[in-house]
Design a protein around this motif. Structure first.
Motif, PDB file in Angstrom:
ATOM      1  N   HIS A 161      -5.878  -9.914   8.075  1.00 40.46           N
ATOM      2  CA  HIS A 161      -4.530  -9.374   7.884  1.00 40.46           C
ATOM      3  C   HIS A 161      -3.741  -9.502   9.182  1.00 40.46           C
ATOM      4  CE1 HIS A 161      -1.338  -6.311   7.459  1.00 40.46           C
ATOM      5  NE2 HIS A 161      -1.304  -6.827   6.236  1.00 40.46           N
TER       6      HIS A 161
ATOM      7  N   TYR B  85      -2.195  -7.474  10.909  1.00 38.76           N
ATOM      8  CA  TYR B  85      -2.334  -6.394  11.902  1.00 38.76           C
ATOM      9  C   TYR B  85      -3.639  -6.483  12.691  1.00 38.76           C
ATOM     10  CZ  TYR B  85       1.147  -3.647   9.142  1.00 38.76           C
ATOM     11  OH  TYR B  85       2.244  -3.192   8.480  1.00 38.76           O
TER      12      TYR B  85
ATOM     13  N   ASP C 287      -0.228 -11.521   4.826  1.00 37.13           N
ATOM     14  CA  ASP C 287       0.007 -10.174   4.306  1.00 37.13           C
ATOM     15  C   ASP C 287      -0.918  -9.946   3.114  1.00 37.13           C
ATOM     16  OD1 ASP C 287       1.210 -11.501   2.147  1.00 37.13           O
ATOM     17  OD2 ASP C 287       3.244 -10.932   2.683  1.00 37.13           O
ATOM     18  N   SER C 288      -0.834  -8.770   2.502  1.00 34.79           N
ATOM     19  CA  SER C 288      -1.769  -8.438   1.423  1.00 34.79           C
ATOM     20  C   SER C 288      -1.661  -9.428   0.263  1.00 34.79           C
ATOM     21  CB  SER C 288      -1.478  -7.041   0.875  1.00 34.79           C
ATOM     22  OG  SER C 288      -1.396  -6.131   1.897  1.00 34.79           O
TER      23      SER C 288
ATOM     24  N   PHE D  55      -9.466  -1.631   0.843  1.00 32.53           N
ATOM     25  CA  PHE D  55      -8.835  -2.019  -0.426  1.00 32.53           C
ATOM     26  C   PHE D  55      -8.591  -3.524  -0.499  1.00 32.53           C
ATOM     27  CE2 PHE D  55      -4.825  -1.440   1.982  1.00 32.53           C
ATOM     28  CZ  PHE D  55      -4.098  -2.541   1.569  1.00 32.53           C
ATOM     29  N   MET D  56      -8.431  -4.160   0.651  1.00 30.66           N
ATOM     30  CA  MET D  56      -8.170  -5.608   0.670  1.00 30.66           C
ATOM     31  C   MET D  56      -9.433  -6.368   0.259  1.00 30.66           C
ATOM     32  SD  MET D  56      -5.815  -5.928   4.074  1.00 30.66           S
ATOM     33  CE  MET D  56      -4.193  -5.139   4.099  1.00 30.66           C
TER      34      MET D  56
ATOM     35  N   TYR E 239       0.560   0.072  -6.024  1.00 25.94           N
ATOM     36  CA  TYR E 239       0.535  -0.658  -4.758  1.00 25.94           C
ATOM     37  C   TYR E 239      -0.908  -1.088  -4.499  1.00 25.94           C
ATOM     38  CZ  TYR E 239       2.106  -1.369   0.150  1.00 25.94           C
ATOM     39  OH  TYR E 239       2.449  -1.886   1.376  1.00 25.94           O
TER      40      TYR E 239
ATOM     41  N   ASN F 146      -2.513  -1.062  -1.982  1.00 23.29           N
ATOM     42  CA  ASN F 146      -3.149  -0.077  -1.089  1.00 23.29           C
ATOM     43  C   ASN F 146      -3.632   1.096  -1.949  1.00 23.29           C
ATOM     44  OD1 ASN F 146      -1.314  -1.732   0.408  1.00 23.29           O
ATOM     45  ND2 ASN F 146      -1.439  -0.308   2.122  1.00 23.29           N
TER      46      ASN F 146
ATOM     47  N   SER G 174       3.991  -5.096  -0.824  1.00 20.99           N
ATOM     48  CA  SER G 174       5.320  -4.910  -0.229  1.00 20.99           C
ATOM     49  C   SER G 174       6.160  -6.178  -0.386  1.00 20.99           C
ATOM     50  CB  SER G 174       5.179  -4.561   1.255  1.00 20.99           C
ATOM     51  OG  SER G 174       4.532  -5.608   1.930  1.00 20.99           O
TER      52      SER G 174
ATOM     53  N   HIS H 164       3.734   4.337   9.156  1.00 22.94           N
ATOM     54  CA  HIS H 164       5.103   3.942   8.792  1.00 22.94           C
ATOM     55  C   HIS H 164       5.968   5.161   8.490  1.00 22.94           C
ATOM     56  CE1 HIS H 164       3.101   0.053   8.326  1.00 22.94           C
ATOM     57  NE2 HIS H 164       4.300  -0.472   8.529  1.00 22.94           N
TER      58      HIS H 164
ATOM     59  N   HIS I 120       9.444  -2.434   7.574  1.00 22.50           N
ATOM     60  CA  HIS I 120       8.496  -2.583   6.466  1.00 22.50           C
ATOM     61  C   HIS I 120       8.888  -1.586   5.374  1.00 22.50           C
ATOM     62  CE1 HIS I 120       4.709  -2.691   4.252  1.00 22.50           C
ATOM     63  NE2 HIS I 120       4.520  -3.863   4.830  1.00 22.50           N
TER      64      HIS I 120
ATOM     65  N   GLU J  78       7.276   0.367   3.703  1.00 25.17           N
ATOM     66  CA  GLU J  78       6.542   1.642   3.740  1.00 25.17           C
ATOM     67  C   GLU J  78       7.250   2.675   4.624  1.00 25.17           C
ATOM     68  OE1 GLU J  78       2.509   1.008   4.983  1.00 25.17           O
ATOM     69  OE2 GLU J  78       2.095  -0.362   3.343  1.00 25.17           O
TER      70      GLU J  78
ATOM     71  N   SER K 296       7.720  -7.626   3.744  1.00 19.16           N
ATOM     72  CA  SER K 296       6.298  -7.500   4.064  1.00 19.16           C
ATOM     73  C   SER K 296       6.042  -8.054   5.466  1.00 19.16           C
ATOM     74  CB  SER K 296       5.480  -8.311   3.052  1.00 19.16           C
ATOM     75  OG  SER K 296       5.591  -9.690   3.336  1.00 19.16           O
ATOM     76  N   THR K 297       4.810  -7.916   5.930  1.00 19.31           N
ATOM     77  CA  THR K 297       4.505  -8.396   7.282  1.00 19.31           C
ATOM     78  C   THR K 297       4.736  -9.914   7.407  1.00 19.31           C
ATOM     79  OG1 THR K 297       2.149  -8.549   6.715  1.00 19.31           O
ATOM     80  CG2 THR K 297       2.897  -6.517   7.773  1.00 19.31           C
TER      81      THR K 297
HETATM   82  P1  13P Z   1       1.683  -6.158   3.985  1.00 15.87           P
HETATM   83  O1  13P Z   1       1.233  -6.486   2.609  1.00 15.87           O
HETATM   84  O2  13P Z   1       3.183  -6.208   4.157  1.00 15.87           O
HETATM   85  O3  13P Z   1       0.990  -7.017   4.994  1.00 15.87           O
HETATM   86  O4  13P Z   1       1.324  -4.638   4.292  1.00 15.87           O
HETATM   87  C1  13P Z   1       0.037  -4.139   4.228  1.00 15.87           C
HETATM   88  C2  13P Z   1      -0.050  -2.844   4.855  1.00 15.87           C
HETATM   89  O5  13P Z   1      -1.050  -2.180   4.800  1.00 15.87           O
HETATM   90  C3  13P Z   1       1.123  -2.348   5.549  1.00 15.87           C
HETATM   91  O6  13P Z   1       0.838  -1.175   6.183  1.00 15.87           O
END
Ligand code: 13P
Ligand code: SF4
Length: 298
Positions: A19, A21, A35-36, A58-59, A107, A109, A124, A169, A192, A194, A208-209
């Protein structure tokens, strides 16, 4: 360590997904960063035997839902997402019993059990499109209240919310954004979804990211205030040489996203310990909701 990981990945016929992050040294050794949504799509399409997921639980679970024949490894089992635990299947069933029938947009997440009770998932990157794709005038969005409110601001549908949030966030305030804008008056502000709606209202764009990376690459601007987790600075700088990214708040630091180390990755490839597998009675209904989202997004 990175060389060792690359050779272990080859030996195991494995792919490493990370990811946006994740720490820089993990992004640099990964096959795919994203991103997710991008990582879910990649997990559904890869022909590797093993998926090593560098992100949060969760990913990896979503990858397992989409690819049951593959071994999905999460190098640290305790890397979770606090928001995902803010809705349980029992609480969701109770809420649904109290509402008129309507689709549930969940979501990603979230846990596999909650996905299994849902009409469709979203990330997102596609929350608005997912909501708009549904019949009827009302939907319930779980668990992120801010994502729901930010989607409601763009949609004509009545969106019922859930009291979940990202602990990082959700911290961002209008005052912090105003202070960052005062320091960098020419900067574009990317938030973002969130983040709280009053913060998103101040943003030039809420994406999204990976949406942030694409936006910054295309933009004529050279200065950006970034309203998301601090780890985003690295992929943004890597994708946009010569541009400057000001992270809006050092408090937006997700500890769970920083748990995995290169040593953990090498170890889990060596031992194959750390598999995330969703039982079939949950996976099959969860897949319906995840696949419906993926089909809408590719
Ligand atoms: P993204 O899907 O935008 O990468 O966000 C995932 C996430 O956990 C943001 O906090
Ligand atoms: Fe969960 Fe927030 Fe961390 Fe994203 S940044 S994984 S939503 S806790």
């Amino acid at each position: 360590m990175q060389n060792k990981i690359r050779s272990l990945l080859k030996k195991r016929r494995a792919i490493l997904l990370a990811h946006n992050y994740q720490p820089p040294e993990i992004q640099d050794v990964a096959d795919v960063c994203g991103d997710s949504l991008e990582l879910s799509i990649k997990a559904s399409q890869t022909d590797a035997d093993v998926i090593v997921f560098c992100g949060v639980h969760f990913m990896a679970e979503t990858a397992s839902i989409l690819s049951p024949a593959k071994t999905v490894l999460l190098p640290r089992r305790d890397a979770g997402c606090p928001m995902a635990d803010m809705v349980t299947p029992e609480a969701l069933k109770k809420k649904l019993a109290a509402l008129p029938p309507m689709p549930v947009v969940t979501y990603v997440n979230s846990t596999a059990e909650v996905k299994a009770l849902s009409t469709i998932c979203c990330t997102s990157a596609n929350a608005f499109e997912v909501v708009e794709s549904l019949d009827g005038d009302e939907v319930l969005m779980v668990p992120d209240r801010n994502l729901a409110l930010n989607t409601a601001a763009r949609s004509r549908k009545k969106i019922h919310t859930w009291e979940g949030y990202c602990p990082f966030h959700n911290l961002l305030t209008v005052e912090e954004v105003d202070a960052a804008k005062a320091r960098h008056p020419d900067a574009v502000f990317m938030a973002h979804p969130e983040c709280p709606p009053e913060v998103v209202a101040l943003a030039d764009v809420a994406v999204s990211t990976s949406g942030m990376i694409r936006y910054a690459q295309k933009s004529a601007a050279t200065d950006f205030i970034v309203g998301t987790e601090v780890g985003m600075r690295y992929p943004l700088e890597k994708a946009c040489p010569g541009k400057t990214f000001h992270m809006v708040s050092p408090r937006m630091h997700c500890d769970d996203m920083k748990k995995i180390s290169l040593t953990d990755i090498a170890q889990c490839l060596e031992t194959m310990v750390g598999e995330v597998k969703v039982p079939e009675d949950i996976r099959v209904p969860a897949l319906k909701a995840v696949q419906r989202m993926v089909d809408l997004s590719i």
